[in-house]
Design an enzyme around this catalytic site. Structure first.
Site, PDB file in Angstrom:
ATOM      1  N   GLN A 194       0.770  -1.231   0.000  1.00 25.29           N
ATOM      2  CA  GLN A 194       0.000   0.000   0.000  1.00 25.29           C
ATOM      3  C   GLN A 194       0.811   1.296   0.000  1.00 25.29           C
ATOM      4  OE1 GLN A 194      -3.661   2.105   2.546  1.00 25.29           O
ATOM      5  NE2 GLN A 194      -3.141  -0.020   2.905  1.00 25.29           N
TER       6      GLN A 194
ATOM      7  N   THR B 266      14.474 -10.012 -11.369  1.00 21.82           N
ATOM      8  CA  THR B 266      15.722  -9.247 -11.256  1.00 21.82           C
ATOM      9  C   THR B 266      16.853 -10.068 -10.644  1.00 21.82           C
ATOM     10  OG1 THR B 266      14.991  -8.333  -9.134  1.00 21.82           O
ATOM     11  CG2 THR B 266      14.506  -7.045 -11.109  1.00 21.82           C
TER      12      THR B 266
ATOM     13  N   GLU C  61       0.896  -1.488   8.800  1.00 20.91           N
ATOM     14  CA  GLU C  61       0.026  -0.378   9.179  1.00 20.91           C
ATOM     15  C   GLU C  61      -0.094  -0.177  10.687  1.00 20.91           C
ATOM     16  OE1 GLU C  61      -2.134   2.727   9.354  1.00 20.91           O
ATOM     17  OE2 GLU C  61      -1.861   1.971   7.325  1.00 20.91           O
TER      18      GLU C  61
ATOM     19  N   ASP D 294       0.270   3.464   6.140  1.00 18.87           N
ATOM     20  CA  ASP D 294       0.501   3.085   4.749  1.00 18.87           C
ATOM     21  C   ASP D 294       0.250   4.224   3.768  1.00 18.87           C
ATOM     22  OD1 ASP D 294       1.501   0.458   4.786  1.00 18.87           O
ATOM     23  OD2 ASP D 294      -0.463  -0.362   5.195  1.00 18.87           O
TER      24      ASP D 294
ATOM     25  N   GLY E  12      -9.071  20.190  20.681  1.00 26.29           N
ATOM     26  CA  GLY E  12      -8.553  21.532  20.432  1.00 26.29           C
ATOM     27  C   GLY E  12      -9.386  22.561  21.159  1.00 26.29           C
ATOM     28  N   GLY E  13      -9.469  23.741  20.589  1.00 26.34           N
ATOM     29  CA  GLY E  13     -10.205  24.815  21.240  1.00 26.34           C
ATOM     30  C   GLY E  13     -11.701  24.742  21.045  1.00 26.34           C
TER      31      GLY E  13
END
Length: 416
Positions: free
Chosen positions: A17, A74, A140, A169, A248-249
């Site tokens: 991924q 390869t 992940e 990922d 948060g705020g």
């Protein structure tokens, strides 16, 4: 117009991924992406979580659209020679093998530079080179835990929780894309390529920076006023899990709507904005709270947030999640329904914007996938089906100058 990345050649030497998510976006934006795969096997996601026997799984097709596939062994001299020829002509090479794998194949960074000094070499690993875990293979959820996300996700009376979002990922792939594009711009100035490395741990942490912020605040004052544990709970010396708090705020929470007893997604997310408190009071039928000292400021409301949320739920009790959002938007309340994947798949607006697209896949037929989350004024990416394994073997090798007879030999020798 030509797409922005037209003329950029990318060797996609990645699987699963993180790497494919990066190179897929490059393909969307015009790059020529050649996915190099093991002969007869290919990317492991081709056969993972199949919904139709013998066909490429959606896991693969949704991460490899607009690419071409070349089977290549390869480990053989002929295969390595073909790979080196591809590298000489490429602008970008991307890999996400386990640590040391590229070196063992003979494709060290030094060798790549000799083959092509202009090459941008992108590399994804679980951990950066300085990490004590540098030799560990990462997936992940491993990355989410190591990057700080899991320890700060979930409820305070339960264990650390993994997010469904692919923070380790796909998020790492997006970070890598930024690095590769930056390096390509840098090459225009210097004429030389460079190595771009990204770790999954680092990418997760980058999205958790506000929690690192909170750790430092906690060490200074001993509490975090925007978390549900304040002011009546207790804090340790580490950032706690905050459930569905806004973080948060602007305090927020997941709230029940009509049908929640039988539908586990009959909820909305509701945010209490400081600047919109008066309108919020009108929306929930509590106009007296506008000037009440117990509610008029965010600090005064903090210890009463769950009482406020309970009152809001009373207002929403006879409204579906969609009706609730339609009602609350009139009061400029930031909110959204909790959408299921089924609802998202059928969302007309997401389809019209190209965020979700239906594409044609050879053998499979039509299926849904994600489109570009980034919208451009100058072009709209055309999302095409993912390639079959080795679909472009002959085409790519012919472009490299191989004759039909040579290609037949490579096939017999199981190089392709």
């Amino acid at each position: 117009m030509d797409l922005p990345l037209s003329g950029i050649k990318v060797i996609d030497f990645t699987g699963v991924q993180s790497g494919p998510a990066c190179t897929q976006m490059m393909a969307w934006y015009g790059a020529e992406v050649i996915k190099v795969e093991r002969p007869g096997v290919g990317d492991v996601t081709r056969n993972q979580l199949r919904d139709i026997p013998e066909l490429d799984a959606l896991y693969f097709t949704m991460l490899n659209s607009n690419k071409r596939s070349l089977e290549l062994n390869t480990k053989t001299p002929e295969g390595k020679a073909i790979m080196e020829q591809l590298i000489r002509e490429a602008d970008v090479l991307v890999e996400n093998f386990h640590p040391g794998a590229m070196d063992h194949m003979g494709f060290t960074w030094e060798h790549l530079q000799k083959l092509n000094p202009r090459l941008i070499f992108g590399s994804v690993k679980g951990f950066n080179d300085d990490s004590p875990y540098a030799d560990i293979k990462a997936y992940e959820n491993v990355a989410q835990c190591a990057g700080g996300a899991a320890s700060t996700t979930g409820f305070w009376d339960g264990p650390p929780t993994i997010s469904a979002a692919a923070l380790g990922d796909s998020n790492t792939g997006m970070h890598l894309l930024i690095g590769l594009l930056t390096a390509l711009i840098g090459r225009e100035k210097t004429g030389r390529g460079q190595r771009v490395t990204i770790s999954m741990q680092d990418s997760v942490l980058n999205l958790c920076r506000v929690k690192l912020r909170d750790q430092q605040r906690l060490e200074k004052v001993g509490y975090l006023e925007e978390y549900p544990q304040y002011p009546n709970g207790s804090f340790t010396d580490v950032v706690p899990r905050g459930g569905n708090a806004g973080g948060g705020g602007q305090p927020g929470w997941i709230l029940k709507c009509k049908g929640w007893e039988t539908d586990q997604n009959a909820y909305i997310y509701f945010t209490i904005q400081e600047q919109n408190w008066a309108a919020t009071c009108d929306a929930i039928g509590k106009p007296q709270w506008k000037d009440d000292p117990n509610y008029v400021t965010a600090k005064a409301r903090q210890s009463r947030l769950f009482d406020i949320f309970a009152e809001i739920e009373k207002t929403l009790a006879e409204k579906s999640k969609f009706e609730a959002v339609e009602y609350l938007r009139k009061f400029d309340v930031p909110c959204a329904p909790v959408l299921t994947m089924k609802e998202i798949a059928g969302d007309a607006s997401l389809r019209s914007s190209g965020t979700i697209v239906e594409v044609e896949q050879k053998k499979r037929g039509k299926y849904l996938t994600v489109g570009s989350p980034i919208k451009f004024s100058g072009f709209t990416p055309a999302i095409k089906g993912a390639p079959l394994l080795g679909e472009h073997n002959e085409e790519i090798l012919t472009e490299l100058g191989y004759s039909a007879q040579q290609i037949a030999h490579l096939r017999e020798a199981k190089v392709i």
